[in-house]
Design a protein around this motif. Structure first.
Motif: not given
Lengths: 785, 167
Positions: A70, A73-74, A77, A79, A82, A146, B20, B154-158, B160-161, B165
């Protein structure tokens, strides 16, 4: 009732058991149950702890892997929010005490700690699966990936406090449970052991009492299980033991009694045996002396002739120096020729035993020895002769006496012949001389020539018959042995005699059924019957009955009468008359040649001698029984199928007129008058005659003229060279020579040999002139001439 | 367009929720501007189709915030900034345009913090923040992250995954 065993101790042998089975069993079961309880107490919580730890490890790993996924991606990126959200999800499980995300450089990207314990545990973390020093935190890690590329590591710690509490609680519960189970099991086991071993204890107690001698005790049978069955069986065994004890005591008493009796019997037997052995020794000594001192020479030998044993008489009879010298020799050397011993043994194989067997043997110095011996064969299970036992009696002296006696008898016989037969011959010669004088006389009545010549010929034939009888008696006549039915011969004789004998003589015949054929010369048998019947006729001057019977008799029956009878069966001919009979004195001499009770001129004294000679040549016998005034019976015994075939010379009877010829003949004859007669007779028949008076002259003549000589008549008894040698020499000169031998007295063996050499025939002397003509033409006209 | 409008619309409704800053951007109303050229038939048809879809779509709000749409005809509108401001637009859908200056459009959107969306994949590289392309037989979200951040997203990384991108 208590019975004492004097030969046993009053207790069970062997050491007393230190612990009862019950105690040992209880200790063993307690130990086993205690071990099981300890095992449960220690091993079960350990297993549960390990399993829980594995479960927690799996759980921690699952949370770490899910969170790493989970947070991926955080972290990629950058994030953090996240990441926090992802951590938040992981922290929903209350056991997580810390969670940290590191980037590839090891720098913490995001972290969360539940109190100070979480931070301390994170700082202690070294690798995945690590447990903190105080054992309260289990740490694990998971890579953060990733798109297949590792971005960092997520490290997560999870609390073990709840697990420890659960294990502690479980261990306490298991301890209590194990203890309770142990106590209950011990109680149950003790109860079972007590119940189970009580009957055994009872049996043991009973056994001890029985062992001390109380056979009245019996084990209690309280149950029907194996122990109950054991008690029953034990009681039954004690019953049998009681019975056996009683029987044993009784048997002991009987045995003692029997031993005592047997001892006495053995003592008697020993005495008897000693006496028997003494008797045996004496018997052996007697037998040895008997064997050693026996008059006859006794021996035992193998079939190869090896002599195994002999007595001193054997040594003496055969002229050896000692018994050892005999044993070193061979039985075969004591026989006159190489195969004589084998011939004797072959005879023994057939008869198994030879009794009173006459033989001629050789002494050690090769001198001749005449013996009478009994020889007994020993045969194995397959009937093979393996050993020979003989008892030899030296009969040389007696044999010599017999020969001398026989010679004396012969001389007496010749004297008798001179006195008996000379009369007949003189009569015959007187007839011939008388009639010959008439023929030569000046006043001869030529009309009576024919009758006088016939008278001369009849007289000569009578003389010839007389000679033939003499030869038959001497067993030198040529015989033709054949299978003969005696009933046929008797029928012929009876038919002929019925016509020539006086009418006051009648014949009665009684032929036996199934009478087997015999081997004999037909003419000899004919002559024999003729002689017996003539004697019977002469014994009945006033007439009477001649009864002739035939039949078969077993050899065993005849052997009671004549021990030398060896054949299995005999054919007999019985000739009985009711004439004057023969007295005892005469009967002992009736078979002597030339002995006769008839008036001079009526008998030659050869009749019964011929009968005797014929029967002997056929291995038969003649028996005579007679009573003066009542009659006489002659019985002839012929062996069935055991006669010996001898050489045959078939003499043809005159048969019609015979033609002469013009060939050249050679007469080899030393009797000059006979040569003249043959020259006159054969010359008249058209032949050209040459003659030689001895063998050498004949050979010389044949050398010069054998191309012209078609036929040779050779007398056997010639000066210088015998007729046989003459023929053989001529055969060398001319292999196709055609010759006939002539003789008044030729040995059958010589005749056989000459036949084999190719002689064309034989003429017995005196011969009929017509017979010579027929023989000449027969030879010359033969297909291969 | 690689993906039909019928597919684009639900995707855009979901994508914007991963921003967000969505709540702060839209306030009490989601105002969607449909930028099109009435003189360009393809563009005009896309505008009409989208309107039909919006009208017929069962959901007329995003996270409870009602949706309103405004058509902006680039054939007649000369001042986009003024139109955005006038219509209080916070999301702008760009239909296929002919001979349009995309850079000028994105410059206005960055200035007014309006998140731009389009069904034309080529416009992503030109500066449109969110576009829908296709990969194989599936739609592919393409996010021009610098442009999106510039437009205040502010897009969530989920998200973007899941998306392609453009950094």
């Amino acid at each position: 009732m208590t019975r004492e065993f004097p030969y046993r101790e009053n207790s069970i042998p062997g050491p007393k058991p230190r612990r009862a089975i019950r105690i040992r069993l209880a200790l063993f079961v307690s130990l086993l149950l205690g071990t099981i309880s300890l095992f449960i107490f220690y091993y079960l919580p350990y297993t549960l702890e390990q399993q829980a730890l594995h479960a927690i490890a799996d759980k921690a790993q699952s949370i770490a892997s899910m969170t790493a996924y989970n947070i991926s991606p955080a972290l990629f990126f950058g994030d953090v929010k996240a990441a926090d959200e992802a951590f938040h999800s992981a922290l929903q499980s209350g056991d997580v005490v810390y969670i940290v995300a590191r980037d590839e450089s090891g720098k913490a990207f995001d972290a969360h700690f539940n109190g100070k314990a979480g931070e301390e545990a994170y700082h202690e973390y070294t690798s995945s699966g690590h447990v903190s020093a105080d054992g309260t935190v289990f740490s694990t890690s998971a890579p953060i990936l990733h798109n297949g590329k590792k971005l960092g590591t997520l490290i997560l710690g999870i609390s073990l406090n709840s697990l420890k509490k659960e294990i502690h609680d479980s261990r306490a519960a298991i301890a209590i449970l194990s203890l309770v189970l142990f106590i209950i099991s011990i109680l149950v086991v003790f109860t079972i052991i007590t119940i189970t071993t009580k009957p055994l204890s009872d049996i043991v107690e009973t056994v001890e009492q029985i062992a001390s001698g109380d056979l009245s005790r019996r084990a209690p049978v309280a149950t029907t299980d194996e122990i109950g069955h054991l008690a029953s069986s034990f009681n039954l065994m004690v019953d049998h033991l009681t019975d056996a004890q009683a029987a044993l005591e009784k048997a002991n008493k009987n045995l003692e009694h029997r031993v005592e009796e047997r001892t006495k019997a053995l003592q008697r037997e020993i005495i008897e045996r000693e006496q028997a052995e003494e008797a045996l020794r004496a018997s052996e000594e007697r037998y040895r002396r008997f064997f050693e001192e026996d008059l006859s020479g006794n021996f035992i030998a193998t079939v190869n002739g090896r002599i195994l044993a002999c007595n001193s008489s054997f040594v003496r009879i055969f002229g050896f120096s000692s018994v050892d010298a005999v044993l070193a020799s061979n039985l075969r050397l004591l026989f006159p020729y190489e195969t004589a011993m084998d011939d004797l043994f072959e005879l023994l194989r057939r008869h198994r035993k030879l009794v009173y067997h006459e033989a001629e043997l050789r002494r050690a110095d090769a001198s001749t020895l005449s013996v009478i011996e009994n020889v007994i064969g020993t045969f194995d299970d397959e009937g093979r002769l393996v050993e020979v036992e003989g008892y030899v009696y030296d009969n040389t002296s007696l044999k010599k006496l017999e020969d001398e006696f026989r010679q004396a008898q012969k001389m007496e016989s010749i004297g008798t012949l001179a006195g008996g037969i000379a009369h007949d011959f003189n009569n015959i010669l007187a007839i011939i001389v008388g009639y010959t004088s008439l023929l030569l006389g000046d006043n001869t009545d030529r009309g009576k020539f024919q009758k006088w010549v016939e008278t001369i010929r009849d007289a000569a034939e009578r003389g010839s018959g007389l000679v033939r009888q003499l030869l038959t008696f001497a067993q030198k006549d040529t015989v033709r042995v054949d299978r003969i039915d005696v009933n046929d011969v008797i029928s012929d004789v009876v038919k002929m005699l019925a016509e020539t004998f006086p009418k006051t003589i009648t014949f009665e015949t009684n032929f036996g059924r199934d009478v087997k054929n015999i081997y004999a010369d037909h003419s000899q048998l004919h002559q024999t019957m003729l002689n017996l019947c003539v004697n019977a006729r002469d014994a009945m001057p006033d007439g009477g009955v001649i009864a002739i019977a035939t039949g078969t008799m077993e050899g065993t029956t005849l052997r009671q009468l004549r021990s030398e009878a060896q054949a299995s069966q005999y054919v007999f001919i019985k000739v009985t008359d009711n004439g004057t009979g023969i007295n005892e004195t005469t009967r002992t001499r009736i078979f002597e040649p030339f002995f006769t009770t008839k008036e001079r001129g009526r008998g030659t004294g050869l009749g019964l001698a011929v009968v005797y000679g014929v029967m002997k040549s056929l291995n038969g016998f003649v028996e005579v029984t007679s009573e003066v005034g009542q009659g006489t019976t002659f019985t002839l015994f012929f062996p069935v199928s055991e006669g010996v075939l001898t050489e045959v010379e078939n003499i043809k009877q005159p048969n019609g007129k015979t033609e002469g010829g013009n060939e050249t003949l050679l007469i080899v004859e030393d009797e000059e008058k006979l040569v003249e007669l043959l020259q006159t007779f054969l010359g008249a028949a058209g032949y050209h005659l040459l003659s030689a008076k001895d063998g050498e002259e004949a050979i010389e003549l044949y050398k010069r003229k054998h191309q012209n000589i078609a036929f040779v008549l050779i007398d056997v008894d010639l000066p210088k060279l015998s007729g046989n040698e003459v023929y053989l020499k001529m055969k060398k000169l001319n292999p196709d020579v055609k010759a006939v031998l002539a003789s008044g007295n030729i040995e059958p063996a010589v005749l056989r040999k000459m036949n084999a050499e190719g002689i064309c025939g034989f003429l017995p002397k005196p011969y009929d002139l017509g017979q010579i003509l027929r023989k000449i033409r027969e030879v010359l006209d033969a297909p291969n001439s | 367009m690689a993906v039909p409008v019928e597919v684009q619309y639900p995707l855009f409704l979901k994508i914007v929720t991963f921003d967000r800053n969505f709540q702060a951007r839209v306030g009490q109303e989601v105002a969607v501007g449909i930028l099109y050229q009435s003189e360009y038939r393809k563009s005009f048809n896309v505008r009409n189709t989208l309107i039909d879809i919006i009208n017929n779509f069962p959901l007329h709000n995003i996270d409870g915030i009602p949706i309103r749409y405004v058509s902006i005809d680039m054939s007649v509108e000369t001042d986009l900034r003024a139109a955005i401001e006038r219509e209080k637009i916070n999301l702008m859908y760009v239909a296929p345009l002919r001979a349009a200056d995309i850079a000028a459009i994105t410059e206005a959107s960055r200035e007014k913090h309006v998140l731009t969306l389009t069904g034309v994949p080529d416009y992503a590289d030109a500066g449109i923040s969110v576009s829908i392309d296709v990969r194989g037989d599936k739609p592919l979200i393409v996010i021009n992250l610098p442009e999106a951040k510039a437009e205040g997203a502010d897009f969530d990384a989920q998200l973007l995954k899941l998306a392609k991108v453009i950094q």
